[in-house]
Design a protein around this motif. Structure first.
Motif, mmCIF file in Angstrom:
data_model
loop_
_atom_site.group_PDB
_atom_site.id
_atom_site.type_symbol
_atom_site.label_atom_id
_atom_site.label_comp_id
_atom_site.label_asym_id
_atom_site.label_seq_id
_atom_site.Cartn_x
_atom_site.Cartn_y
_atom_site.Cartn_z
ATOM 1 N N GLY A 120 3.827 7.592 -8.845
ATOM 2 C CA GLY A 120 3.860 8.983 -7.719
ATOM 3 C C GLY A 120 5.150 8.933 -6.931
ATOM 4 N N THR A 121 5.897 7.967 -6.601
ATOM 5 C CA THR A 121 7.132 8.475 -5.729
ATOM 6 C C THR A 121 8.500 7.972 -7.072
ATOM 7 N N ASN A 122 8.329 7.248 -8.194
ATOM 8 C CA ASN A 122 8.875 6.564 -8.826
ATOM 9 C C ASN A 122 10.751 5.690 -8.285
ATOM 10 N N HIS A 123 9.489 4.909 -7.503
ATOM 11 C CA HIS A 123 10.180 4.068 -6.648
ATOM 12 C C HIS A 123 9.554 2.226 -7.350
ATOM 13 N N PHE A 124 10.389 1.426 -7.861
ATOM 14 C CA PHE A 124 10.254 0.645 -7.794
ATOM 15 C C PHE A 124 10.159 -0.833 -6.766
ATOM 16 N N ASN A 125 8.593 -0.518 -5.676
ATOM 17 C CA ASN A 125 8.354 -1.780 -5.191
ATOM 18 C C ASN A 125 8.253 -3.356 -5.329
ATOM 19 N N PRO A 126 8.893 -3.694 -5.013
ATOM 20 C CA PRO A 126 9.268 -5.059 -4.820
ATOM 21 C C PRO A 126 8.182 -5.853 -4.499
ATOM 22 N N TYR A 127 8.117 -5.925 -3.623
ATOM 23 C CA TYR A 127 6.911 -6.348 -3.217
ATOM 24 C C TYR A 127 5.198 -6.478 -3.608
ATOM 25 N N ALA A 128 5.076 -5.057 -4.747
ATOM 26 C CA ALA A 128 3.569 -5.262 -4.855
ATOM 27 C C ALA A 128 3.705 -5.571 -5.917
ATOM 28 N N PHE A 129 5.609 -5.424 -6.539
ATOM 29 C CA PHE A 129 5.041 -6.513 -8.309
ATOM 30 C C PHE A 129 5.384 -8.231 -8.319
ATOM 31 N N ILE A 130 5.735 -8.554 -6.806
ATOM 32 C CA ILE A 130 5.515 -9.944 -7.070
ATOM 33 C C ILE A 130 4.115 -10.807 -6.577
ATOM 34 N N VAL A 131 3.530 -9.468 -5.550
ATOM 35 C CA VAL A 131 2.144 -9.771 -5.289
ATOM 36 C C VAL A 131 1.217 -9.863 -6.917
ATOM 37 N N PHE A 132 1.592 -8.775 -7.390
ATOM 38 C CA PHE A 132 0.998 -8.793 -8.491
ATOM 39 C C PHE A 132 1.191 -10.075 -9.662
ATOM 40 N N ALA A 133 2.042 -10.341 -9.453
ATOM 41 C CA ALA A 133 2.770 -11.066 -10.358
ATOM 42 C C ALA A 133 2.041 -12.338 -9.835
ATOM 43 N N MET A 134 1.998 -12.868 -8.451
ATOM 44 C CA MET A 134 1.582 -13.770 -8.029
ATOM 45 C C MET A 134 -0.123 -14.582 -8.118
ATOM 46 N N LEU A 135 -0.465 -13.455 -8.445
ATOM 47 C CA LEU A 135 -1.950 -13.364 -7.886
ATOM 48 C C LEU A 135 -2.472 -13.226 -10.419
ATOM 49 N N LEU A 136 -1.751 -12.777 -10.468
ATOM 50 C CA LEU A 136 -1.820 -12.798 -12.249
ATOM 51 C C LEU A 136 -1.513 -14.422 -12.884
ATOM 52 N N LEU A 137 -0.686 -15.153 -12.018
ATOM 53 C CA LEU A 137 -0.454 -16.980 -12.517
ATOM 54 C C LEU A 137 -1.604 -16.919 -11.410
ATOM 55 N N GLN A 138 -1.809 -17.103 -10.520
ATOM 56 C CA GLN A 138 -2.611 -17.263 -10.139
ATOM 57 C C GLN A 138 -4.411 -17.641 -10.973
#
Length: 121
Positions: A27-45
């Motif tokens: 949507g805004t062409n911005h890499f959000n590291p917080y969203a990526f970290i939460v996504f990765a942590m949930l996948l690992l969980q």
């Protein structure tokens, strides 16, 4: 069947975090590291099912959801007329998103609390 129902909160939160990440990235062409970290942590969980990490994620997501409810209400109050189409869309989507995340976090508490704090009686 119960195993899949107890894994449902993590899958809901993965979907919400994927939406959060993709909305920022596409949507805004911005890499959000917080969203990526939460996504990765949930996948690992989901893969490793660590009881301490699951409990901490549930705690973190519930606090963040509570913060976001307050942010949505604050943004809603900035509208000049409270009964406008944009204001009602913001309220419906924002609070729906926050309460879905909060409900999933509460279900994760239900799942991991007895594992982290077992009864010693």
């Amino acid at each position: 069947m119960k195993k899949y129902i107890l894994d449902l909160p993590e899958f809901i939160l993965v979907a919400l975090s994927a939406y959060w990440f993709l909305e920022n990235y596409i949507g805004t062409n911005h890499f959000n590291p917080y969203a990526f970290i939460v996504f990765a942590m949930l996948l690992l969980q989901i893969y490793f099912k660590n009881k301490y990490v699951g409990f901490l994620l549930a705690w973190f997501i519930s606090l963040f959801s509570l913060y976001m409810v307050l942010a949505v209400i604050s943004e809603f109050r900035d509208f000049p007329t409270l009964i406008s189409e944009g204001a009602l869309k913001l309220l419906a989507f924002g609070l729906g998103f926050c309460f879905l995340a909060m409900g999933s976090a509460v279900l994760m508490f239900y799942k991991y609390f007895p594992k982290v704090f077992p009864a010693r009686f």
